[in-house]
Design a protein around this motif. Structure first.
Motif, PDB file in Angstrom:
ATOM      1  N   GLY A  15       0.776  -1.402  -0.045  1.00 24.69           N
ATOM      2  CA  GLY A  15      -0.050  -0.005  -0.031  1.00 24.69           C
ATOM      3  C   GLY A  15       0.736   1.244   0.027  1.00 24.69           C
ATOM      4  O   GLY A  15       0.075   2.411   0.144  1.00 24.69           O
ATOM      5  N   LEU A  16       2.185   1.155  -0.105  1.00 26.99           N
ATOM      6  CA  LEU A  16       2.926   2.422  -0.120  1.00 26.99           C
ATOM      7  C   LEU A  16       2.768   3.250  -1.491  1.00 26.99           C
ATOM      8  O   LEU A  16       2.885   2.431  -2.293  1.00 26.99           O
ATOM      9  CB  LEU A  16       4.462   2.298   0.268  1.00 26.99           C
ATOM     10  N   VAL A  17       2.692   4.440  -1.512  1.00 24.07           N
ATOM     11  CA  VAL A  17       2.567   5.287  -2.619  1.00 24.07           C
ATOM     12  C   VAL A  17       3.524   6.091  -2.888  1.00 24.07           C
ATOM     13  O   VAL A  17       3.907   6.735  -2.268  1.00 24.07           O
ATOM     14  CB  VAL A  17       1.012   6.187  -2.602  1.00 24.07           C
ATOM     15  N   THR A  18       4.163   5.783  -4.079  1.00 26.95           N
ATOM     16  CA  THR A  18       5.750   6.430  -4.401  1.00 26.95           C
ATOM     17  C   THR A  18       5.280   7.338  -5.818  1.00 26.95           C
ATOM     18  O   THR A  18       4.631   6.801  -6.670  1.00 26.95           O
ATOM     19  CB  THR A  18       6.478   5.358  -4.597  1.00 26.95           C
ATOM     20  N   VAL A  19       5.848   8.735  -5.711  1.00 22.29           N
ATOM     21  CA  VAL A  19       5.608   9.527  -6.937  1.00 22.29           C
ATOM     22  C   VAL A  19       7.030  10.028  -7.105  1.00 22.29           C
ATOM     23  O   VAL A  19       7.697  10.318  -6.054  1.00 22.29           O
ATOM     24  CB  VAL A  19       4.693  10.759  -6.482  1.00 22.29           C
ATOM     25  N   ARG A  20       7.569   9.677  -7.976  1.00 22.26           N
ATOM     26  CA  ARG A  20       9.073   9.949  -8.772  1.00 22.26           C
ATOM     27  C   ARG A  20       9.852   9.466  -7.677  1.00 22.26           C
ATOM     28  O   ARG A  20      10.901  10.256  -7.300  1.00 22.26           O
ATOM     29  CB  ARG A  20       9.017  11.571  -8.715  1.00 22.26           C
ATOM     30  N   ASP A  21       9.960   8.108  -7.343  1.00 17.15           N
ATOM     31  CA  ASP A  21      10.850   7.647  -6.219  1.00 17.15           C
ATOM     32  C   ASP A  21      10.855   8.168  -4.898  1.00 17.15           C
ATOM     33  O   ASP A  21      11.667   7.536  -4.149  1.00 17.15           O
ATOM     34  CB  ASP A  21      12.095   7.433  -6.933  1.00 17.15           C
ATOM     35  N   GLN A  22       9.833   8.861  -4.681  1.00 20.19           N
ATOM     36  CA  GLN A  22       9.771   9.218  -3.304  1.00 20.19           C
ATOM     37  C   GLN A  22       8.307   8.761  -2.790  1.00 20.19           C
ATOM     38  O   GLN A  22       7.046   9.016  -3.268  1.00 20.19           O
ATOM     39  CB  GLN A  22       9.561  10.841  -3.209  1.00 20.19           C
ATOM     40  N   VAL A  23       8.373   8.231  -1.459  1.00 19.49           N
ATOM     41  CA  VAL A  23       7.207   7.637  -0.771  1.00 19.49           C
ATOM     42  C   VAL A  23       6.358   9.084  -0.367  1.00 19.49           C
ATOM     43  O   VAL A  23       6.851   9.786   0.269  1.00 19.49           O
ATOM     44  CB  VAL A  23       7.313   6.911   0.422  1.00 19.49           C
ATOM     45  N   VAL A  24       5.105   9.131  -0.652  1.00 18.35           N
ATOM     46  CA  VAL A  24       4.250  10.208  -0.702  1.00 18.35           C
ATOM     47  C   VAL A  24       3.067   9.765   0.439  1.00 18.35           C
ATOM     48  O   VAL A  24       2.336  10.835   0.708  1.00 18.35           O
ATOM     49  CB  VAL A  24       3.603  10.908  -1.757  1.00 18.35           C
ATOM     50  N   GLY A  25       2.737   8.526   0.589  1.00 19.54           N
ATOM     51  CA  GLY A  25       1.644   8.355   1.551  1.00 19.54           C
ATOM     52  C   GLY A  25       1.261   6.688   1.383  1.00 19.54           C
ATOM     53  O   GLY A  25       2.061   5.857   0.813  1.00 19.54           O
ATOM     54  N   ALA A  26       0.093   6.310   1.817  1.00 19.23           N
ATOM     55  CA  ALA A  26      -0.100   4.977   1.790  1.00 19.23           C
ATOM     56  C   ALA A  26      -1.761   4.548   1.625  1.00 19.23           C
ATOM     57  O   ALA A  26      -2.521   5.635   2.090  1.00 19.23           O
ATOM     58  CB  ALA A  26       0.369   4.386   3.030  1.00 19.23           C
ATOM     59  N   ILE A  27      -2.098   3.512   1.181  1.00 19.40           N
ATOM     60  CA  ILE A  27      -3.409   3.187   1.029  1.00 19.40           C
ATOM     61  C   ILE A  27      -3.613   2.175   2.088  1.00 19.40           C
ATOM     62  O   ILE A  27      -2.717   1.195   2.345  1.00 19.40           O
ATOM     63  CB  ILE A  27      -4.003   2.845  -0.335  1.00 19.40           C
ATOM     64  N   LYS A  28      -4.931   2.020   2.406  1.00 15.98           N
ATOM     65  CA  LYS A  28      -5.315   0.975   3.327  1.00 15.98           C
ATOM     66  C   LYS A  28      -6.419   0.327   3.009  1.00 15.98           C
ATOM     67  O   LYS A  28      -7.176   0.777   2.143  1.00 15.98           O
ATOM     68  CB  LYS A  28      -5.940   1.442   4.930  1.00 15.98           C
TER      69      LYS A  28
END
Length: 145
Positions: free
Chosen positions: A45-58
């Motif tokens: 569930g980790l959300v990555t934008v341009r190789d940077q973790v920006v959040g998570a989904i549950k």
């Protein structure tokens, strides 16, 4: 009485199971036409934008930023709402984004994201139809911020 208790218990279990898993992710990337990864969502569930973790989904349908702050929730009626409870967009189980009466964007069988049947240049890799709704919600949040 015993039948009633069994029925109630079964109903509670069925209701809690159906509501507890709103998002699914087998791990996917959203790539542009040249194959560059724009957004990635891991199996956990980790959300990555341009190789940077920006959040998570549950799995319960919530999206959080890296600080753990709630960004949005997908309701049981497929409405994505922000942390204040205001509607962002409707996203059905197939990932189709609509404004109620009309389809705005949707996924095709090849995992391409379409804007009223026109390719947007974004594609899900690998294609996972079960993750279309998750991807659409992530895109809606990404575009909103």
């Amino acid at each position: 009485m015993r039948k009633l208790c069994c029925f109630l218990l079964f109903s509670i279990i069925l209701f809690s199971c159906s509501n507890s898993e709103r998002f699914t992710s087998s791990g996917f990337e959203l790539q542009n036409e040249s194959g560059k990864v724009l957004i990635a969502v891991s199996k956990n569930g980790l959300v990555t934008v341009r190789d940077q973790v920006v959040g998570a989904i549950k799995v319960n349908g919530t999206i959080y930023n890296t600080s753990g702050g709630l960004l949005a929730t997908l309701t049981s009626t497929n409405i994505l709402i922000d942390k204040e409870g205001d509607k962002i967009i409707e996203v059905d189980e197939e990932g189709t984004i609509s404004d109620g009466p009309g389809i705005i964007m949707q996924w095709n069988d090849e995992g391409e994201f379409l804007d009223k049947n026109f390719k947007t240049g974004m594609q899900m890799v690998p294609v996972d139809e079960d993750s279309f709704q998750t991807a659409s919600c992530i895109l809606a949040i990404y575009l909103a911020f």
